[in-house]
Design an enzyme around this catalytic site. Structure first.
Site, PDB file in Angstrom:
ATOM      1  CB  CYS A  92      -0.878  -0.056   1.249  1.00 40.85           C
ATOM      2  SG  CYS A  92      -2.008   1.319   1.362  1.00 40.85           S
ATOM      3  CB  CYS A  99      -4.871  13.862   2.222  1.00 44.98           C
ATOM      4  SG  CYS A  99      -6.075  13.594   0.892  1.00 44.98           S
ATOM      5  CB  CYS A 106      -9.517   9.855   6.114  1.00 43.57           C
ATOM      6  SG  CYS A 106      -7.846   9.446   5.557  1.00 43.57           S
ATOM      7  CG  LEU A 208     -19.953   5.063  -3.649  1.00 38.77           C
ATOM      8  CD1 LEU A 208     -19.854   6.128  -4.722  1.00 38.77           C
ATOM      9  CD2 LEU A 208     -20.669   3.830  -4.183  1.00 38.77           C
ATOM     10  CG  ASN A 284      -8.357   0.449  10.537  1.00 39.71           C
ATOM     11  OD1 ASN A 284      -8.255  -0.230  11.544  1.00 39.71           O
ATOM     12  ND2 ASN A 284      -7.810   0.127   9.375  1.00 39.71           N
TER      13      ASN A 284
HETATM   14  N1  SAH Z   1      -7.366   9.248  -1.412  1.00 45.31           N
HETATM   15  C1  SAH Z   1      -7.566   7.950  -1.985  1.00 45.31           C
HETATM   16  C2  SAH Z   1      -6.630   6.873  -1.492  1.00 45.31           C
HETATM   17  C3  SAH Z   1      -6.290   6.815  -0.021  1.00 45.31           C
HETATM   18  S1  SAH Z   1      -7.430   6.151   1.124  1.00 45.31           S
HETATM   19  C4  SAH Z   1      -9.006   7.543  -1.808  1.00 45.31           C
HETATM   20  O1  SAH Z   1      -9.752   8.276  -1.181  1.00 45.31           O
HETATM   21  O2  SAH Z   1      -9.398   6.531  -2.355  1.00 45.31           O
HETATM   22  C5  SAH Z   1      -7.616   4.455   0.779  1.00 45.31           C
HETATM   23  C6  SAH Z   1      -8.955   3.918   1.272  1.00 45.31           C
HETATM   24  O3  SAH Z   1      -9.025   3.845   2.710  1.00 45.31           O
HETATM   25  C7  SAH Z   1     -10.113   4.797   0.850  1.00 45.31           C
HETATM   26  O4  SAH Z   1     -11.178   4.034   0.396  1.00 45.31           O
HETATM   27  C8  SAH Z   1     -10.448   5.493   2.142  1.00 45.31           C
HETATM   28  O5  SAH Z   1     -11.747   5.998   2.096  1.00 45.31           O
HETATM   29  C9  SAH Z   1     -10.236   4.405   3.163  1.00 45.31           C
HETATM   30  N2  SAH Z   1     -10.108   4.879   4.540  1.00 45.31           N
HETATM   31  C10 SAH Z   1      -9.630   6.063   4.969  1.00 45.31           C
HETATM   32  N3  SAH Z   1      -9.662   6.153   6.303  1.00 45.31           N
HETATM   33  C11 SAH Z   1     -10.162   4.995   6.749  1.00 45.31           C
HETATM   34  C12 SAH Z   1     -10.433   4.466   8.053  1.00 45.31           C
HETATM   35  N4  SAH Z   1     -10.168   5.161   9.161  1.00 45.31           N
HETATM   36  N5  SAH Z   1     -10.942   3.214   8.133  1.00 45.31           N
HETATM   37  C13 SAH Z   1     -11.175   2.497   7.016  1.00 45.31           C
HETATM   38  N6  SAH Z   1     -10.938   2.938   5.770  1.00 45.31           N
HETATM   39  C14 SAH Z   1     -10.446   4.172   5.638  1.00 45.31           C
END
Ligand code: SAH
Length: 355
Positions: A92, A99, A106, A208, A284
């Site tokens: 990953c 960001c 997130c 999504l 998470n």
């Molecule tokens: N910015 C990009 C890639 C990074 S996040 C995106 O938004 O797709 C990668 C994945 O992890 C995304 O689907 C994001 O929504 C998810 N994600 C972010 N924080 C999270 C959390 N605390 N628990 C679970 N998934 C999370």
């Protein structure tokens, strides 16, 4: 790289030689590159550099998930995670320091945005992980077979560097990964999704998280700029119709926020006519978040409703929980620790002064 060598009056095959030295043999010292002439080696040492990433924290979870905090040359830090499974190993990779999208669930969002990563810093994470893992006695489950651009940052907002780095991941003279095994994940930057479809054949994942604009506006604020109608239209046409390739939709499961059966049904309607797979991600948690992960029962009920409509639905196994699961947490911990240390030193100094 061929263009660079042309400016140096060198043949194009020099580019291929360098790719192999660096990415396949892990050699970054030009003086060791024995099939290059001495004066060329000298010139390369003067004109170019191979900036390497330095591990600051290296943690292995009880399930084998490995997480690194890597320091860039300007002192910023990023995270890279390796997730071993029986038939594959997924790396990953981060695309930005921090960001700018402010998705409310997130952990990376809490840090704000610092800057884009260079091509070297993105591919450097693969370079680093390949070396770190192969040092472990050649274990078969330590090989990288897949890369997901799901680390820190929004990859489509660092378009050129991310596309170049992904090309290197797929390049036979570098890492040789199949295009289906390199996945870009986006929160839905629609114009850049159109551009991506023109220039790269990597797999696409879309974060999504909600099946209607009202809820998605809250969770993924970029939805206000590119609402669902535009996003879904981009997804429908992303892969050529005869390719049978599907877009993976990620949906983080937030208790009492987006996990009701009614929303599952709304999601089924939204995905109608879109070549789609669904990946439900248990939330998470991280410090100071007010969200809670949905119960297992709720997740399974949600999954059932969607898969009964014929959409292939999986629940992501939560990995590496005991090493600060959520992406972005290591950086947070590290900054806190640095701050604590600075405060400690400051206090110590002022005590000495008072003495
Ligand atoms: N910015 C990009 C890639 C990074 S996040 C995106 O938004 O797709 C990668 C994945 O992890 C995304 O689907 C994001 O929504 C998810 N994600 C972010 N924080 C999270 C959390 N605390 N628990 C679970 N998934 C999370």
């Amino acid at each position: 790289m061929e263009a660079f060598f042309a400016t140096q009056n060198e043949p194009a095959y020099r580019a291929r030689q360098i790719l192999q030295w660096v990415h396949q043999y892990g050699v970054t010292d030009f003086n060791v590159m024995s099939n290059l002439g001495k004066s060329l080696r000298q010139k390369l040492s003067e004109l170019t550099e191979c900036p390497l990433l330095t591990p600051i924290i290296d943690k292995t979870a009880s399930d084998g998930t490995r997480k690194w905090l890597l320091r860039l040359n300007d002192g910023n830090c990023i995270e890279t995670v390796f997730i071993p499974e029986t038939s594959r190993g997924t790396l990953c990779v981060s695309s930005q320091v921090g960001c700018m999208l402010n998705c409310t669930f997130c952990s990376t969002a809490t840090q704000g945005f610092s800057r884009n990563l260079s091509v070297a810093e993105i591919i450097g994470q693969v370079f680093f992980a390949v070396r770190a893992l192969s040092a472990e006695n050649g274990r078969h489950d330590r090989t990288i077979t897949n890369v997901v651009m799901m680390g820190m940052g929004e990859p489509l907002l660092n378009f050129d560097n991310v596309v170049s780095a992904m090309s290197l991941m797929m390049e036979d003279l570098a890492y040789g990964l199949a295009k289906r095994r390199v996945t870009l994940s986006t929160s839905g930057v629609v114009p850049e999704m159109h551009r991506l479809a023109q220039v790269s054949e990597v797999s696409l994942a879309v974060s999504l998280h909600a099946p209607n604009d009202e809820l998605r506006d809250q969770l993924v604020p970029i939805n206000k700029k590119y609402p669902l109608a535009e996003l879904m239209a981009a997804c429908k046409q992303h892969f050529p119709a005869d390719s049978k390739r599907k877009v993976t939709f990620e949906y983080v499961m937030l208790k009492d926020v987006n996990d009701s059966p009614a929303l599952a049904k709304q999601l089924v309607r939204l995905l109608e006519g879109v070549p789609a797979k669904l990946n439900l991600i248990p939330f998470n948690p991280f410090p100071k978040t007010h969200y809670v992960c949905s119960d297992e029962e709720t997740i399974l009920r949600f999954k059932d409703i969607v898969s009964r409509s014929g959409i292939q639905t999986t629940v992501r196994k939560t990995r590496g929980e005991d090493i600060d699961g959520a992406c972005g947490q290591l950086v947070g911990d590290f900054k806190d620790r640095t701050r604590r240390k600075e405060r400690f030193l400051r206090e110590k100094i002022s005590i000495q002064v008072e003495d």
